[in-house]
Design an enzyme around this catalytic site. Structure first.
Site, short mmCIF file in Angstrom:
data_model
loop_
_atom_site.label_atom_id
_atom_site.label_comp_id
_atom_site.label_asym_id
_atom_site.label_seq_id
_atom_site.Cartn_x
_atom_site.Cartn_y
_atom_site.Cartn_z
N ARG A 194 0.01 18.55 16.41
CA ARG A 194 0.17 17.67 15.23
C ARG A 194 1.62 17.70 14.73
O ARG A 194 2.17 16.70 14.29
CB ARG A 194 -0.78 18.11 14.10
CG ARG A 194 -0.52 17.38 12.79
CD ARG A 194 -1.64 17.47 11.75
NE ARG A 194 -2.37 18.70 11.74
CZ ARG A 194 -1.96 19.85 11.20
NH1 ARG A 194 -0.78 19.92 10.62
NH2 ARG A 194 -2.72 20.93 11.23
N ASP B 106 9.38 -4.49 7.56
CA ASP B 106 8.35 -4.49 8.60
C ASP B 106 8.80 -5.49 9.67
O ASP B 106 8.85 -6.69 9.44
CB ASP B 106 7.00 -4.89 7.98
CG ASP B 106 5.85 -4.80 8.99
OD1 ASP B 106 6.10 -4.91 10.20
OD2 ASP B 106 4.70 -4.62 8.54
N TYR C 109 1.36 -8.66 5.44
CA TYR C 109 0.12 -8.48 6.19
C TYR C 109 -1.00 -8.09 5.22
O TYR C 109 -0.78 -7.30 4.29
CB TYR C 109 0.35 -7.40 7.25
CG TYR C 109 -0.91 -6.83 7.83
CD1 TYR C 109 -1.81 -7.65 8.51
CD2 TYR C 109 -1.24 -5.49 7.67
CE1 TYR C 109 -2.99 -7.13 9.02
CE2 TYR C 109 -2.41 -4.97 8.18
CZ TYR C 109 -3.28 -5.79 8.85
OH TYR C 109 -4.45 -5.28 9.36
C1 PLP Z 1 3.02 -7.18 10.13
C2 PLP Z 1 2.02 -6.06 10.25
N1 PLP Z 1 2.31 -4.87 9.70
C3 PLP Z 1 1.44 -3.84 9.76
C4 PLP Z 1 0.22 -3.98 10.37
C5 PLP Z 1 -0.75 -2.81 10.41
O1 PLP Z 1 -0.73 -2.22 11.68
P1 PLP Z 1 -1.97 -1.48 12.36
O2 PLP Z 1 -3.02 -2.50 12.64
O3 PLP Z 1 -1.37 -0.88 13.59
O4 PLP Z 1 -2.45 -0.46 11.40
C6 PLP Z 1 -0.12 -5.19 10.96
C7 PLP Z 1 -1.43 -5.37 11.63
O5 PLP Z 1 -1.81 -6.46 12.00
C8 PLP Z 1 0.80 -6.27 10.89
O6 PLP Z 1 0.54 -7.47 11.42
#
Ligand code: PLP
Length: 419
Positions: free
Chosen positions: A67, A190, A119
């Site tokens: 971990r 992101d 998201y």
């Molecule tokens: C732009 C974006 N950020 C974060 C995530 C979250 O990622 P995860 O599904 O790997 O938890 C997603 C998931 O679709 C996403 O499209």
């Protein structure tokens, strides 16, 4: 015993990739040393959860417990740091865990400013989880313009998704960073929708770049993982502490698979982008479509910002990424029918894999966001999100055209009023 003579001595030293190399070279070689014992060119998967110690507190090698650290995770993190032009990277069990850990790193009472059309899962975390530990999030539909007036004394973080999910709006990252840094506020980007093959937010001044590795970086729709890359030693140490303390870490096998996936990221990003541009042009030319969101189109409101922020392909042409969305004529029924009629595009959540996908954000990925907030961000019931894979563009184009015809024209015949 006589050892076999080989052209390549088995103790070939690991050859670390250097930042002077181009993206494709880094993708293949960063974090991929040859095994110093066996000479294996591809790393083995280190499944052991624990590592022997020669005396109390004296591990034989670099590892104690999986971990805290693991060779496959270390190598994957090195590769992500190289591709995102960061000093450090950390891998997590999902993109959502990455978001959660960054928000957990803030003290209770902190304030965050986020773009509106993040998201759906990020929105859910911000509104339903972060608030429970005393972190408040303000959403802004127009962050470049509003950022300064939204900043409060307790604002600690600004969260950008660019391009955003699912409306593909593009934020001028450097403009927001400049405003944020004036007030000592950190900026997270992101970068899931473009991947480091197309955009490097740290080069634009961002403090942390995050990914759902599940998408383009792994690229084969068979791993759930997340990652963050950054330059600050202080933030790295805090996030690394939380990575271990919370334990939201990926398995060695997933790290190995995602590392294998990212070695072809540049090739997949190029093909997906060229397919997406082709589909975006086709949709834009169709009178069965209301509007198309794709940063590579000249008609996109932030096309010039996208051009400035995104790495071009080898011919100097903007790549644009593999994601687009469009509003179909005929409302939600036509949108659902379109998704039902595609033959190569599979109706499914997620994105960024080698295979093309379609989905309806209002009823799937973004269903948890209240309608008024969803629509204010441009997520209407007739919005279809498309993830272009790396199939042949001509086949994808034919598939889109036949599904459009069936969805809108047959809807009209059935009296759905495709206006
Ligand atoms: C732009 C974006 N950020 C974060 C995530 C979250 O990622 P995860 O599904 O790997 O938890 C997603 C998931 O679709 C996403 O499209």
């Amino acid at each position: 015993m006589t050892l076999p003579i080989t052209d390549h001595p088995i103790d070939t030293p690991p050859r670390p990739a250097s930042p002077v190399h181009q993206f494709g070279t880094l993708a293949v070689h960063a974090g991929s040393p040859h095994d110093p014992v066996t000479g294996a060119v591809i790393e083995s998967i280190s499944l052991s959860t624990t590592y022997a110690q020669s005396a109390v507190g004296k591990p034989i090698g670099d590892y104690e417990y999986t971990r805290s650290a693991n060779p496959n995770r270390d190598n994957f993190e090195k590769a992500i740091a190289a591709l995102e032009h960061g000093r450090y990277a950390l891998a997590f069990s999902s993109g959502s865990a990455t978001t959660a850990i960054i928000l957990q790193s803030l003290a209770a009472g902190s304030h965050v400013i986020s773009i509106s059309d993040v998201y759906g899962g990020t929105h859910r975390y911000f509104t339903q989880v972060a608030s429970a530990h005393g972190v408040q999030v303000t959403f802004s539909p127009n962050i470049e313009v509003e950022v300064t007036e939204l900043i409060r004394p307790e604002t600690r973080l600004i969260w950008i998704e660019s391009p955003s999910n699912p409306t593909l709006s593009v934020t001028d990252i450097r403009a927001v960073v400049t405003a944020a840094h004036t007030h000592g506020i950190k900026v997270v980007v992101d970068n899931t929708f473009l991947s480091p093959a197309i955009q490097n937010p740290l080069d634009l001044g961002a403090d942390i770049v995050v990914h759902s590795v599940t998408k383009y970086i792994n690229g084969h729709s068979d791993v759930l993982m997340g990652a963050a890359a950054l330059n600050s030693t202080e933030i790295y140490e805090r996030l690394r502490f939380l990575q271990n303390a919370i334990g939201a870490v990926p398995s060695p096998f997933d790290c190995w698979l995602a590392h294998r996936g990212l070695k072809t990221l540049h090739l997949r990003a190029r093909e997906a982008s060229s397919n997406a541009l082709r589909i975006a042009n086709t949709l834009e030319a169709s009178d069965l479509v209301i509007s198309v969101n794709y940063p590579g189109l000249k008609s996109h409101p932030q096309h010039m910002t996208a051009l400035k922020q995104q790495r071009p392909n080898k011919d100097g042409v903007m790549m644009g990424g593999g994601m687009l969305s469009f509003r179909i004529k005929g409302g939600q029924r036509a949108a659902e029918a379109f998704c039902a009629h595609t033959r190569i595009f599979t109706l499914a959540e997620s994105l960024g894999g080698v295979e093309s996908l379609v989905e309806l954000p209002s009823g799937m990925t973004h269903a948890g966001i209240p309608r008024d907030q969803r629509e204010a961000a441009g997520v209407y019931d007739d919005l279809v999100r498309v993830s272009c894979g790396i199939e042949d563009g001509v086949d994808l184009e034919r598939d889109v055209l036949q599904a459009l015809r069936k969805a809108v024209v047959s809807g009209k015949l059935n009296g759905n009023g495709a206006a």
